[in-house]
Design a protein around this motif. Structure first.
Motif, mmCIF file in Angstrom:
data_model
loop_
_atom_site.group_PDB
_atom_site.id
_atom_site.type_symbol
_atom_site.label_atom_id
_atom_site.label_comp_id
_atom_site.label_asym_id
_atom_site.label_seq_id
_atom_site.Cartn_x
_atom_site.Cartn_y
_atom_site.Cartn_z
ATOM 1 N N ASN A 1 -17.533 -52.429 32.980
ATOM 2 C CA ASN A 1 -16.548 -52.874 33.955
ATOM 3 C C ASN A 1 -15.670 -51.713 34.421
ATOM 4 O O ASN A 1 -15.369 -51.564 35.607
ATOM 5 C CB ASN A 1 -15.677 -53.977 33.352
ATOM 6 C CG ASN A 1 -14.700 -54.549 34.357
ATOM 7 O OD1 ASN A 1 -15.077 -54.969 35.450
ATOM 8 N ND2 ASN A 1 -13.421 -54.552 34.008
ATOM 9 N N MET B 1 -27.716 -64.170 34.521
ATOM 10 C CA MET B 1 -26.462 -63.418 34.554
ATOM 11 C C MET B 1 -26.664 -62.058 35.232
ATOM 12 O O MET B 1 -25.856 -61.638 36.072
ATOM 13 C CB MET B 1 -25.931 -63.210 33.126
ATOM 14 C CG MET B 1 -25.461 -64.468 32.421
ATOM 15 S SD MET B 1 -23.927 -65.139 33.115
ATOM 16 C CE MET B 1 -22.762 -63.848 32.654
ATOM 17 N N HIS C 1 -24.165 -58.409 43.939
ATOM 18 C CA HIS C 1 -22.992 -57.741 44.504
ATOM 19 C C HIS C 1 -23.161 -56.221 44.588
ATOM 20 O O HIS C 1 -22.232 -55.520 44.975
ATOM 21 C CB HIS C 1 -21.751 -58.045 43.636
ATOM 22 C CG HIS C 1 -21.479 -59.508 43.475
ATOM 23 N ND1 HIS C 1 -20.823 -60.253 44.423
ATOM 24 C CD2 HIS C 1 -21.796 -60.371 42.472
ATOM 25 C CE1 HIS C 1 -20.741 -61.508 44.008
ATOM 26 N NE2 HIS C 1 -21.314 -61.608 42.829
ATOM 27 N N ALA D 1 -17.842 -57.705 40.328
ATOM 28 C CA ALA D 1 -19.221 -57.831 39.845
ATOM 29 C C ALA D 1 -19.294 -58.341 38.413
ATOM 30 O O ALA D 1 -20.187 -59.119 38.065
ATOM 31 C CB ALA D 1 -19.938 -56.488 39.965
ATOM 32 N N MET D 2 -18.356 -57.939 37.558
ATOM 33 C CA MET D 2 -18.422 -58.293 36.147
ATOM 34 C C MET D 2 -17.568 -59.505 35.783
ATOM 35 O O MET D 2 -17.497 -59.889 34.617
ATOM 36 C CB MET D 2 -17.996 -57.098 35.284
ATOM 37 C CG MET D 2 -18.866 -55.860 35.463
ATOM 38 S SD MET D 2 -20.623 -56.186 35.154
ATOM 39 C CE MET D 2 -20.604 -56.605 33.426
ATOM 40 N N LYS D 3 -16.932 -60.116 36.774
ATOM 41 C CA LYS D 3 -16.054 -61.253 36.507
ATOM 42 C C LYS D 3 -16.806 -62.399 35.825
ATOM 43 O O LYS D 3 -16.282 -63.065 34.921
ATOM 44 C CB LYS D 3 -15.427 -61.741 37.813
ATOM 45 C CG LYS D 3 -14.415 -62.865 37.638
ATOM 46 C CD LYS D 3 -13.789 -63.221 38.984
ATOM 47 C CE LYS D 3 -12.690 -64.282 38.824
ATOM 48 N NZ LYS D 3 -13.180 -65.532 38.254
ATOM 49 N N ARG D 4 -18.041 -62.615 36.249
ATOM 50 C CA ARG D 4 -18.847 -63.699 35.679
ATOM 51 C C ARG D 4 -19.052 -63.504 34.175
ATOM 52 O O ARG D 4 -19.059 -64.478 33.417
ATOM 53 C CB ARG D 4 -20.202 -63.750 36.396
ATOM 54 C CG ARG D 4 -21.116 -64.888 35.964
ATOM 55 C CD ARG D 4 -22.459 -64.772 36.682
ATOM 56 N NE ARG D 4 -22.273 -64.841 38.125
ATOM 57 C CZ ARG D 4 -22.277 -65.969 38.824
ATOM 58 N NH1 ARG D 4 -22.447 -67.123 38.188
ATOM 59 N NH2 ARG D 4 -22.130 -65.951 40.123
ATOM 60 N N TRP D 5 -19.210 -62.259 33.730
ATOM 61 C CA TRP D 5 -19.425 -61.998 32.317
ATOM 62 C C TRP D 5 -18.181 -62.342 31.493
ATOM 63 O O TRP D 5 -18.287 -62.926 30.408
ATOM 64 C CB TRP D 5 -19.802 -60.525 32.098
ATOM 65 C CG TRP D 5 -21.166 -60.199 32.624
ATOM 66 C CD1 TRP D 5 -21.511 -59.925 33.916
ATOM 67 C CD2 TRP D 5 -22.386 -60.131 31.873
ATOM 68 N NE1 TRP D 5 -22.854 -59.682 34.024
ATOM 69 C CE2 TRP D 5 -23.419 -59.791 32.781
ATOM 70 C CE3 TRP D 5 -22.698 -60.282 30.522
ATOM 71 C CZ2 TRP D 5 -24.741 -59.630 32.380
ATOM 72 C CZ3 TRP D 5 -24.024 -60.117 30.119
ATOM 73 C CH2 TRP D 5 -25.022 -59.801 31.039
ATOM 74 N N TYR E 1 -17.219 -52.013 42.653
ATOM 75 C CA TYR E 1 -17.600 -53.431 42.660
ATOM 76 C C TYR E 1 -16.576 -54.193 41.822
ATOM 77 O O TYR E 1 -16.795 -54.475 40.633
ATOM 78 C CB TYR E 1 -19.007 -53.620 42.094
ATOM 79 C CG TYR E 1 -20.065 -52.795 42.805
ATOM 80 C CD1 TYR E 1 -20.504 -53.145 44.071
ATOM 81 C CD2 TYR E 1 -20.610 -51.660 42.201
ATOM 82 C CE1 TYR E 1 -21.475 -52.393 44.723
ATOM 83 C CE2 TYR E 1 -21.570 -50.906 42.835
ATOM 84 C CZ TYR E 1 -22.002 -51.273 44.110
ATOM 85 O OH TYR E 1 -22.956 -50.523 44.764
ATOM 86 N N ASN F 1 -27.369 -62.531 39.066
ATOM 87 C CA ASN F 1 -26.164 -62.892 39.803
ATOM 88 C C ASN F 1 -25.190 -61.713 39.910
ATOM 89 O O ASN F 1 -24.439 -61.609 40.878
ATOM 90 C CB ASN F 1 -25.473 -64.080 39.128
ATOM 91 C CG ASN F 1 -26.283 -65.356 39.252
ATOM 92 O OD1 ASN F 1 -27.018 -65.545 40.211
ATOM 93 N ND2 ASN F 1 -26.165 -66.244 38.275
ATOM 94 N N THR F 2 -25.206 -60.844 38.900
ATOM 95 C CA THR F 2 -24.352 -59.653 38.955
ATOM 96 C C THR F 2 -24.865 -58.655 39.992
ATOM 97 O O THR F 2 -24.096 -58.115 40.794
ATOM 98 C CB THR F 2 -24.291 -58.962 37.580
ATOM 99 O OG1 THR F 2 -23.787 -59.897 36.614
ATOM 100 C CG2 THR F 2 -23.388 -57.739 37.622
ATOM 101 N N LEU G 1 -26.035 -52.721 32.205
ATOM 102 C CA LEU G 1 -25.948 -54.097 31.710
ATOM 103 C C LEU G 1 -26.751 -54.279 30.423
ATOM 104 O O LEU G 1 -26.388 -55.096 29.563
ATOM 105 C CB LEU G 1 -26.447 -55.074 32.781
ATOM 106 C CG LEU G 1 -25.585 -55.218 34.037
ATOM 107 C CD1 LEU G 1 -26.252 -56.143 35.043
ATOM 108 C CD2 LEU G 1 -24.187 -55.746 33.696
#
Length: 298
Positions: free
Chosen positions: A260, A220, A227, A270-274, A267, A223-224, A240
């Motif tokens: 966020n 995680m 970006h 960047a935090m959408k995945r979380w 960015y 991948n963050t 993080l």
């Protein structure tokens, strides 16, 4: 290996009939010194006395683990010809390609037994990850993935419980892998740790509905940071940590919102995945810090 040498010398298998005037003539016991200590081996003999073993030569009392070398080279993808050349270069004697094939074929039964051995009924933790590598097939090179499932049993010992080669991940693929574990005696897995493998979540819900699916925190974070500009990486990574080092899920969610808010303007995604995977990130907060260190990464 000496039986394989004898087969190569005579030109026919032990159970086959032959018109040759030479044939197997029992064995002779011999004591060898090896890295495992002293051991007794039965050296095969032929009727005409023309058999000259090369793995353990006549009057040789010490061996150097040639079988390990052959299996090791075979596992690394060397052809039988390449292995034969390496053995000749290192040890000074020639091994035919058919002898190399016979020697490696003798471990296939052990491999098959390992692949079908019984499992524990319950695994507290299972990690799933993939190793991608290139394979040459008919002159063309293409990518394959080896999917490894590493289990920690109730005694705290690690055990590879599944190793499969696949090209395309899907819910159906992972369901087949997990159902195979059930068929081999696994009744429950408490925590399954994996990256965002395609279809893994749906497969877990179907095969082991009571299992906790924990996303790999390291993946995680990586991948963050993809970006993020290099100059901001250290500060972003430290922010993080406030999420996955939080004491409770509530505190972690508040930290997520704070991170966020801080970086959203620069960015935006960047935090959408979380947020999208929070249900698979948050199980870690049910456990103590000591347990988290075990399950936070694959």
């Amino acid at each position: 290996m000496m039986e394989a040498e004898m087969t190569d010398h005579l030109g026919y298998e032990k159970s086959e009939r032959s018109d040759s005037d030479n044939y197997r003539n029992g064995t002779k016991s011999k004591t060898l010194r090896s890295k495992y200590g002293e051991l007794e081996v039965d050296v095969p003999k032929d009727r005409n006395g023309t058999f000259e073993p090369q793995v353990v030569k006549k009057r040789q009392k010490d061996i150097s683990g040639i079988d390990d070398k052959i299996i090791s080279m075979y596992a690394r993808g060397l052809t039988t010809r390449q292995i034969s050349d390496q053995i000749e270069e290192i040890y000074g004697f020639e091994c035919s390609e058919s002898f190399i094939s016979d020697a490696t074929d003798k471990i296939l039964k052990d491999i098959e037994d390992w692949q079908h051995r019984p499992f524990d009924s319950v695994y507290p933790v299972v990690f799933i990850d993939a190793c991608h590598f290139s394979v040459r097939d008919n002159g063309l090179v293409h990518k394959l993935a080896a999917y490894v499932m590493l289990g920690i049993n109730s005694d705290g010992r690690k055990d590879i419980i599944s190793l499969s080669i696949g090209e395309n991940e899907s819910a159906k693929y992972w369901l087949g892998v997990l159902n195979e574990l059930r068929n081999r005696g696994v009744k429950d897995i408490m925590i399954i740790c994996a990256d965002g493998l395609t279809g893994i979540k749906e497969a877990i819900d179907s095969a082991f509905p009571k299992s906790e699916y924990q996303r790999c925190i390291v993946h995680m974070v990586r991948n963050t940071l993809k970006h993020v500009y290099y100059k901001d990486m250290k500060a972003f990574a430290n922010d993080l940590k406030t999420i996955y080092y939080a004491e409770t899920e509530k505190a972690a969610r508040a930290a997520l919102d704070k991170v966020n808010e801080k970086w959203r303007e620069k960015y935006s995604h960047a935090m959408k995945r979380w947020y999208d995977n929070w249900d698979a990130v948050c199980p870690i907060f049910k456990f103590s810090m000591r347990t988290r260190k075990v399950i936070y990464t694959t």
